[in-house]
Design a protein around this motif. Sequence first.
Motif, short mmCIF file in Angstrom:
data_model
loop_
_atom_site.label_atom_id
_atom_site.label_comp_id
_atom_site.label_asym_id
_atom_site.label_seq_id
_atom_site.Cartn_x
_atom_site.Cartn_y
_atom_site.Cartn_z
N GLN A 1 -76.86 -15.30 -6.94
CA GLN A 1 -75.96 -16.47 -7.79
C GLN A 1 -74.79 -17.27 -7.06
O GLN A 1 -74.61 -18.44 -7.11
CB GLN A 1 -75.49 -16.10 -8.98
N HIS A 2 -74.07 -16.62 -6.42
CA HIS A 2 -73.05 -17.11 -5.48
C HIS A 2 -73.64 -18.14 -4.39
O HIS A 2 -73.14 -19.34 -4.49
CB HIS A 2 -72.27 -16.04 -4.49
N ARG B 1 -74.79 -21.29 -6.42
CA ARG B 1 -73.83 -22.25 -7.10
C ARG B 1 -73.13 -23.14 -5.78
O ARG B 1 -73.10 -24.09 -6.31
CB ARG B 1 -72.66 -21.52 -7.58
N HIS B 2 -73.08 -22.62 -4.92
CA HIS B 2 -72.45 -23.34 -3.60
C HIS B 2 -73.56 -24.39 -3.28
O HIS B 2 -72.97 -25.40 -2.86
CB HIS B 2 -72.23 -22.41 -2.50
N ALA C 1 -77.12 -22.30 -14.53
CA ALA C 1 -75.70 -22.64 -14.41
C ALA C 1 -74.65 -21.85 -15.48
O ALA C 1 -75.19 -21.35 -16.60
CB ALA C 1 -75.80 -24.27 -15.36
N ASP C 2 -73.66 -21.42 -14.78
CA ASP C 2 -72.62 -20.67 -15.76
C ASP C 2 -71.27 -21.17 -15.50
O ASP C 2 -71.28 -22.42 -14.99
CB ASP C 2 -73.05 -19.23 -15.01
N GLU D 1 -68.76 -20.44 -14.12
CA GLU D 1 -68.30 -20.47 -12.33
C GLU D 1 -68.72 -21.74 -11.81
O GLU D 1 -67.89 -22.32 -11.11
CB GLU D 1 -68.68 -19.25 -11.66
N LEU D 2 -69.87 -22.05 -12.26
CA LEU D 2 -70.36 -23.24 -11.60
C LEU D 2 -69.69 -24.33 -12.04
O LEU D 2 -69.23 -25.38 -11.49
CB LEU D 2 -71.96 -23.45 -11.69
#
Length: 173
Positions: free
Chosen positions: A112-113, A116-117, A139-140, A142-143
């Motif tokens: 996930q990290h 997202r990037h 999509a969460d 943090e994103l």
Amino acid sequence: MEQNAWLTEAVAKVSAEPKTIVRLFASAGRHCADPVAARTRLLLALPADVLPHWIDDLYRHGDNSEKLAVLSALPELPLGDEAVPLLHDAVRANDTRLLAAALGPYARHLDQHAWRHAVLKCVFLAVPLENVADLDERADRELTAMVAALRAEREAAGRRLPPDALRLLDSVP
């Protein structure tokens, strides 16, 4: 030689002698109207036990068109997460075609990290988010926080985010 005949012969050669893929993969661009599809067929002809070696080799030594073909073929190949390092490489590149291909269906293997990037880089480079597989599911908050920070930065500079990035901000509660 007609392109269909060339491809049929090339697939047979790769099936019989996998190392021939090096030369045939590169020359598919000269012989086939759709080199990505032709290169996918060549990759599918490789025996499963040597497939990870050859996709890594073809990607690492290929030009951007060949790298694009490898990335585009990943979802169709019988692989686990062996090719994730190729996705990381494509995300680091500044070729938007490679970035978009890296976020196709095979990106389900990205943690996930990293995912997202990669999505944030798409927003930054204006790569349409419609190219991102499973965006709605992955999509969460943090994103969206990352995209919101980019929006604030852009607005402070008098620039705007692409419309699909604004929709992304609205889609995650």
